[in-house]
Write an enzyme that holds these catalytic residues in place. Structure first.
Site, short mmCIF file in Angstrom:
data_model
loop_
_atom_site.label_atom_id
_atom_site.label_comp_id
_atom_site.label_asym_id
_atom_site.label_seq_id
_atom_site.Cartn_x
_atom_site.Cartn_y
_atom_site.Cartn_z
CB ALA A 1 -21.05 -19.28 120.63
N PRO A 2 -20.45 -17.12 118.26
CG PRO A 2 -20.08 -14.88 117.66
CD PRO A 2 -19.39 -16.21 117.71
N GLY A 3 -22.68 -17.12 116.57
CA GLY A 3 -23.85 -17.35 115.73
C GLY A 3 -23.75 -16.88 114.30
N GLY A 4 -22.59 -16.38 113.88
CA GLY A 4 -22.46 -15.89 112.51
C GLY A 4 -22.77 -16.96 111.48
CE LYS A 5 -17.44 -20.27 110.03
NZ LYS A 5 -16.93 -19.29 111.04
CD GLU B 1 -19.80 -22.20 122.34
OE1 GLU B 1 -18.86 -22.33 123.14
OE2 GLU B 1 -19.66 -22.18 121.10
CB CYS C 1 -10.25 -18.43 111.84
SG CYS C 1 -10.06 -18.59 113.63
#
Length: 481
Positions: free
Chosen positions: A110-114, A132, A229
């Site tokens: 989540a949230p789903g970018g990758k 998630e 990150c």
């Protein structure tokens, strides 16, 4: 930006005085804005936009300024995703090491970018499982993957330790692990407030627990992608070194051009093939990535006993009947099948659960059964429709699908920007007087937006209630693609 003194001291010692000063200046600048195009839905005319390419992502672009994404119908239609540019570097692992169809897990998705990115670049015929652990975030993950429109996706809501039940199941696992968030300082002031050396200690230990939980699920010869990150080496290089030593993993190097200005191992000494994105060198936020291969002598390569069990269970269920077999008529199944492209019917099978009909890959039926036996599956494939009373109502996921919906099976009605916003707020829509009664697929700039049911004097808005734009006003200045 007031950075914690302990962060300044640590990072200065890590980078050296000269590099740290450049780094500190970069942190004071506005973060870049980047998007990734969904080319299965929208072939962007580059002549209409002056966008700068993200060098390591085939469909990634920098924007000159932040748009009003909430009020862009193309965003809600899944034509693009707003994603931090550095994190798009995951693409390079798949481009260089995934040449055949795979079963892949995005563990902390989540949230789903990758996840949406992975689904765009995985080899054709691959299956993506996006997981998630937090329930409400898993619903956001499912929403974003539904909008992206690819059918070969399963969404799960599980703790990493639950995957211990699936030994040697995945070819590739992405673990974008929770971290201390140093790379988010420019974008999120809360990340600065929450940072501490104590939190760094908690994070690197939690990250090792996650890897320990998930390692057995990776097939021998499979690839683990480890990313954070953050900048510090405790959560980055030191954890990668630990994975190699603890599990006997092989570190994989990537062939990347020097002009991308990606930074390597910050620890010195033995130079591990790891990749740092530092904001004073690369246009993006802090990101770290490493790829490791599991040695082939590590146990079985497939979950044969569970797959056989799932086949036997499937036969038993068919003999005994299921609740959904009584709730969904053959007529409704025929209607649902008619909504699908004829050329995919040999590749996808219609499945039923309660009052819902879904289309899922025939190739991965056994794998889905195993996942359902062992995990909490909240979405699998593309929802085609839901039975209410005697009617089969087309699902929003069907409108979003890039490869399932048969063109021309529904009457389409092109809407204006204002109408599109009304629709996305789940407000009443007035169609043209020539619009026929029944289910109509709304389009905006010829991109499917969702369904309405025209009943003559009005059209019932079928946009999902929980996805609606909640703001009741439009900004004075609207900037969209």
């Amino acid at each position: 930006m007031n950075l914690p003194a302990s962060f300044v001291d640590y990072t200065r010692a890590l980078l050296g005085n000269e590099e740290y000063e450049k780094f500190a200046v970069a942190l004071q600048q506005d973060p870049p804005v980047s998007i990734r195009i969904n080319n299965r839905k929208w072939m962007m005319n580059h002549d209409d936009y002056s966008l700068k390419k993200v060098l390591w992502a085939s469909e990634g672009y920098y924007l000159d300024e932040r748009l009003t994404f909430t009020f862009d119908p193309l965003f809600h239609a899944g034509c693009y995703y707003v994603q931090e540019a550095s994190s798009m570097f995951v693409e390079q692992i798949l481009r260089q090491y995934a040449k055949e169809p795979v079963i892949m897990l995005d563990l902390c998705a989540a949230p789903g970018g990758k996840s949406t990115h992975l689904r765009s670049i995985l080899p054709e015929g691959s299956l993506l499982v996006a997981n998630e652990v937090i329930r409400n975030r898993s619903q956001i993950l499912a929403e974003n993957l539904t909008k992206w429109g690819h059918p070969d996706v399963i969404v799960t809501n599980n703790d990493p330790s639950d995957y211990l039940r699936l030994p040697s199941f995945f070819d590739i696992i992405l673990t974008d692990v929770p971290c201390s968030g140093e790379g988010m300082f420019r974008k999120d002031p809360v990340a600065i407030e929450e940072w501490s050396l104590e939190n760094v200690e908690i994070c690197w230990q939690r990250q090792r627990r996650i890897i320990s939980d998930i390692w057995a699920s990776l097939k021998p010869g499979g690839i683990l992608i480890y990313s954070t990150c953050t900048y510090n080496t405790k959560e980055d290089e030191e954890n990668v070194h630990w994975i190699r030593e603890e599990f006997g993993a092989e570190l994989l190097s990537l062939d990347i051009p020097a002009e991308w200005n990606i930074t390597g191992d910050l620890l010195g000494g033995e130079k591990l093939p790891v990749y740092h994105f530092l904001p004073h060198k690369t246009k993006g936020e802090g990101f770290f990535l490493a790829a490791l291969r599991k040695t082939r002598s590590d146990g079985e390569s497939i979950l044969n006993h569970d797959i056989v069990k799932s086949k036997n269970q499937k036969k038993k269920d068919k003999r005994g009947g299921t609740p959904s077999s009584f709730l969904i008529s053959r007529e409704n199944l025929k209607i649902a099948e008619n909504w699908l492209r004829k050329d995919i019917l040999d590749k996808y099978v219609l499945t039923t659960e309660d009052t819902t009909i879904c289309a899922f890959s025939r190739q991965y039926q056994n794998e889905l059964a195993v996942l359902k036996q062992n995990l909490r599956v909240i979405q699998a494939g593309t929802t085609v429709g839901e039975v209410k009373g005697k009617d089969l109502i087309p699902a929003h996921a069907l409108a979003m699908s890039t490869s399932i919906l048969r063109q021309g099976v529904f009457v389409t009605e092109e809407v204006t920007y204002e109408q599109a916003i009304f629709y996305l707020r789940k407000e009443a829509i007035t169609l043209s007087v020539t619009a026929p009664r029944g289910y109509i697929l709304l389009t905006y700039r010829n991109i499917p937006l969702g369904f309405v049911k025209n009943i003559g004097n009005r059209a019932n808005n079928l946009y999902p209630q929980e996805w609606r734009i909640r703001s009741g006003y439009l900004p004075e200045e609207i900037k969209t693609l």
